[in-house]
Structures are given as C-alpha cells and as structure tokens.
Design a protein around this motif. Structure first.
Motif, PDB file in Angstrom:
ATOM      1  N   SER A  90      30.525  46.882  35.643  1.00  0.00           N
ATOM      2  CA  SER A  90      30.835  46.878  36.950  1.00  0.00           C
ATOM      3  C   SER A  90      30.081  46.120  37.581  1.00  0.00           C
ATOM      4  CB  SER A  90      30.589  48.415  37.389  1.00  0.00           C
ATOM      5  OG  SER A  90      29.318  48.687  37.665  1.00  0.00           O
ATOM      6  N   ALA A  93      27.215  48.021  39.698  1.00  0.00           N
ATOM      7  CA  ALA A  93      25.886  48.250  39.021  1.00  0.00           C
ATOM      8  C   ALA A  93      24.947  46.990  39.194  1.00  0.00           C
ATOM      9  CB  ALA A  93      25.944  48.551  37.581  1.00  0.00           C
ATOM     10  N   ASP A  96      23.607  47.013  42.838  1.00  0.00           N
ATOM     11  CA  ASP A  96      22.611  48.085  42.910  1.00  0.00           C
ATOM     12  C   ASP A  96      21.373  47.664  42.239  1.00  0.00           C
ATOM     13  OD1 ASP A  96      22.393  50.980  43.825  1.00  0.00           O
ATOM     14  OD2 ASP A  96      21.491  51.039  41.680  1.00  0.00           O
ATOM     15  N   THR A 116      25.206  52.417  33.537  1.00  0.00           N
ATOM     16  CA  THR A 116      25.946  53.339  34.011  1.00  0.00           C
ATOM     17  C   THR A 116      25.431  54.465  34.832  1.00  0.00           C
ATOM     18  OG1 THR A 116      25.677  54.797  31.939  1.00  0.00           O
ATOM     19  CG2 THR A 116      27.422  53.128  31.860  1.00  0.00           C
ATOM     20  N   ASP A 118      21.905  55.620  37.539  1.00  0.00           N
ATOM     21  CA  ASP A 118      21.082  55.027  38.565  1.00  0.00           C
ATOM     22  C   ASP A 118      19.881  56.268  38.597  1.00  0.00           C
ATOM     23  OD1 ASP A 118      19.918  54.188  40.800  1.00  0.00           O
ATOM     24  OD2 ASP A 118      21.346  54.166  42.223  1.00  0.00           O
ATOM     25  N   ASN A 125      17.958  51.590  36.438  1.00  0.00           N
ATOM     26  CA  ASN A 125      19.268  51.830  36.145  1.00  0.00           C
ATOM     27  C   ASN A 125      19.494  51.471  34.276  1.00  0.00           C
ATOM     28  OD1 ASN A 125      19.816  52.051  38.768  1.00  0.00           O
ATOM     29  ND2 ASN A 125      20.942  50.219  39.041  1.00  0.00           N
ATOM     30  N   VAL A 144      33.218  50.466  34.477  1.00  0.00           N
ATOM     31  CA  VAL A 144      32.504  51.611  34.863  1.00  0.00           C
ATOM     32  C   VAL A 144      32.690  51.785  36.236  1.00  0.00           C
ATOM     33  CG1 VAL A 144      29.993  52.364  35.327  1.00  0.00           C
ATOM     34  CG2 VAL A 144      30.650  51.050  33.225  1.00  0.00           C
ATOM     35  N   TRP A 146      31.599  52.082  39.580  1.00  0.00           N
ATOM     36  CA  TRP A 146      30.272  51.974  40.112  1.00  0.00           C
ATOM     37  C   TRP A 146      30.912  51.247  41.263  1.00  0.00           C
ATOM     38  CZ3 TRP A 146      25.094  52.114  37.675  1.00  0.00           C
ATOM     39  CH2 TRP A 146      23.780  52.239  38.807  1.00  0.00           C
ATOM     40  N   SER A 154      32.735  53.684  48.084  1.00  0.00           N
ATOM     41  CA  SER A 154      31.276  53.642  47.681  1.00  0.00           C
ATOM     42  C   SER A 154      30.616  54.913  48.469  1.00  0.00           C
ATOM     43  CB  SER A 154      30.407  52.310  48.235  1.00  0.00           C
ATOM     44  OG  SER A 154      30.763  52.514  49.740  1.00  0.00           O
ATOM     45  N   TYR A 157      29.040  57.821  46.455  1.00  0.00           N
ATOM     46  CA  TYR A 157      27.724  57.615  45.988  1.00  0.00           C
ATOM     47  C   TYR A 157      26.617  57.739  47.112  1.00  0.00           C
ATOM     48  CZ  TYR A 157      29.410  57.649  41.089  1.00  0.00           C
ATOM     49  OH  TYR A 157      30.058  58.281  39.981  1.00  0.00           O
ATOM     50  N   HIS A 174      24.944  59.570  37.579  1.00  0.00           N
ATOM     51  CA  HIS A 174      25.905  59.120  36.493  1.00  0.00           C
ATOM     52  C   HIS A 174      27.194  58.484  37.242  1.00  0.00           C
ATOM     53  CE1 HIS A 174      23.548  60.555  32.938  1.00  0.00           C
ATOM     54  NE2 HIS A 174      23.264  61.536  33.809  1.00  0.00           N
ATOM     55  N   HIS A 175      27.668  57.159  36.500  1.00  0.00           N
ATOM     56  CA  HIS A 175      29.021  56.707  36.800  1.00  0.00           C
ATOM     57  C   HIS A 175      30.189  56.777  35.887  1.00  0.00           C
ATOM     58  CE1 HIS A 175      27.360  54.889  40.769  1.00  0.00           C
ATOM     59  NE2 HIS A 175      26.119  55.145  40.036  1.00  0.00           N
TER      60      HIS A 175
END
Length: 188
Positions: A90, A93, A96, A116, A118, A125, A144, A146, A154, A157, A174-175
């Motif tokens: 993704s 990720a 992030d 996957t 955080d 991660n 994934v 994310w 978004s 999350y 978890h994603h």
C-alpha cells in the motif's frame, strides 16, 4: 490463523517460540511429506494432499525482517515450495512510515510498502498480516487497505476518543490484507 504475538514475555522468549511453532504447524500442514504428525477428530493423519488449493490467511504476528520474531518464524511460510507470497502493498503504509520516522525513527529495515500494522515506535510499522495462496493458484490482484491521508477512507484510521475510557484510540492497529485469485493450476 492467529499465532500468539512474539512479545509480552521474559528472557525465556516463550511467546516468541510459541509463535514460531504455531507458524511451523501451517508450513508442515501444507507439505505432504511433513504433515503426518497432524490428525483430525476421527484420527485421520496428514495435512493437505499434493496439489491442494489453499490460502493461509490471518495475523501471523511475525515480520520477515523486523520485530521480535524467533528464528525468522514467518520465513517458514514465505519460503515454502507450496506457498506463493504475493507481497501485497500500500502507498498509505509508505506515507505513514515516512511521517512516523520523521518524528521518531524506528530503525526498521523492511520495505514499508509491505507493512500491515502500525504499532508506533518501537517497534514501528510491521508486516504481520498475510494472505498466502498455494503456488497453484493464480493471483489476480492483492493489496493492503492502508489509505493515504488524502484518501477519503483515511478517517477509518484516525484516532477517536473511546467513550468507555476517555482515551485516544484507533479502530485497529492492523490493516486488512486482500487477495483475488483464479482457482486451478496457474502454469508458469
């Protein structure tokens, strides 16, 4: 499949060893030459037969490069001759990881596009959630979920205030990992 996390224990690394062994079960179960130890409620021995279609899915709690795994636990699945690692990824990720590492580096060596989960820093991660199809299944697509911060989804999350505790929380650290396959032999 959801092996125990390889953390929350002492110097004996009991949880790390247990995680390794729970992953080993699946690595052996899909290998006809190694699965005779397994038996079902009717006493039938063995795991999957040669050429079986399958997908091992779940939170394996083991990253292939980073984290607290015992003896590279997830490599038992990722290197199996019966399993294909489609490496879902993704862009969220990566974003992030870049943001979190600017605030506090986690020193992780794995490619963040495969992460996957955080977990803040440390451990940062990690890639711990998997969908691993048998090699005889053709993977059409995988990823994934994310979302990047600019993605309309978004908000799923974003931290919120837990009404029960009054503390900041997120829906999950978890994603979801997804996979689309075509059944049957893939042929190379």
């Amino acid at each position: 499949s959801h092996p125990t996390p390889p953390t929350f224990d002492g110097l004996d690394d009991h949880n790390g060893i247990r995680n390794h062994d729970e992953i080993a079960f699946w690595a052996k179960y899909v290998d006809p030459a190694k699965s005779s130890f397994a038996y079902d409620d009717k006493g039938r021995r063995g795991g999957l037969g040669a050429g079986a279609n399958f997908v091992i899915a779940g939170d394996q709690n083991a990253d292939p490069v980073d984290g607290d795994s015992y003896e590279n636990a997830i490599q038992q699945l990722l290197t199996s001759r019966y399993i294909r690692d489609p490496k879902p990824s993704s862009k969220g990720a990566v974003e992030d990881s870049r943001i979190e590492n600017a605030e506090k580096p986690d020193n992780n060596k794995g490619n963040p596009k495969y992460d996957t989960g955080d977990f803040g820093t440390p451990p940062g991660n990690l890639r711990i959630d998997y969908v691993l199809p048998s090699k005889n299944l053709k993977v059409r697509s995988t990823g994934v979920f994310w979302p990047k911060l600019s993605d309309p989804d978004s908000w799923l999350y974003e931290p919120y205030t837990d009404p029960a505790t009054g503390k900041q929380a997120v829906l999950s650290d978890h994603h979801p990992v997804w996979l689309t396959v075509n059944p049957g032999r893939c042929g190379h």
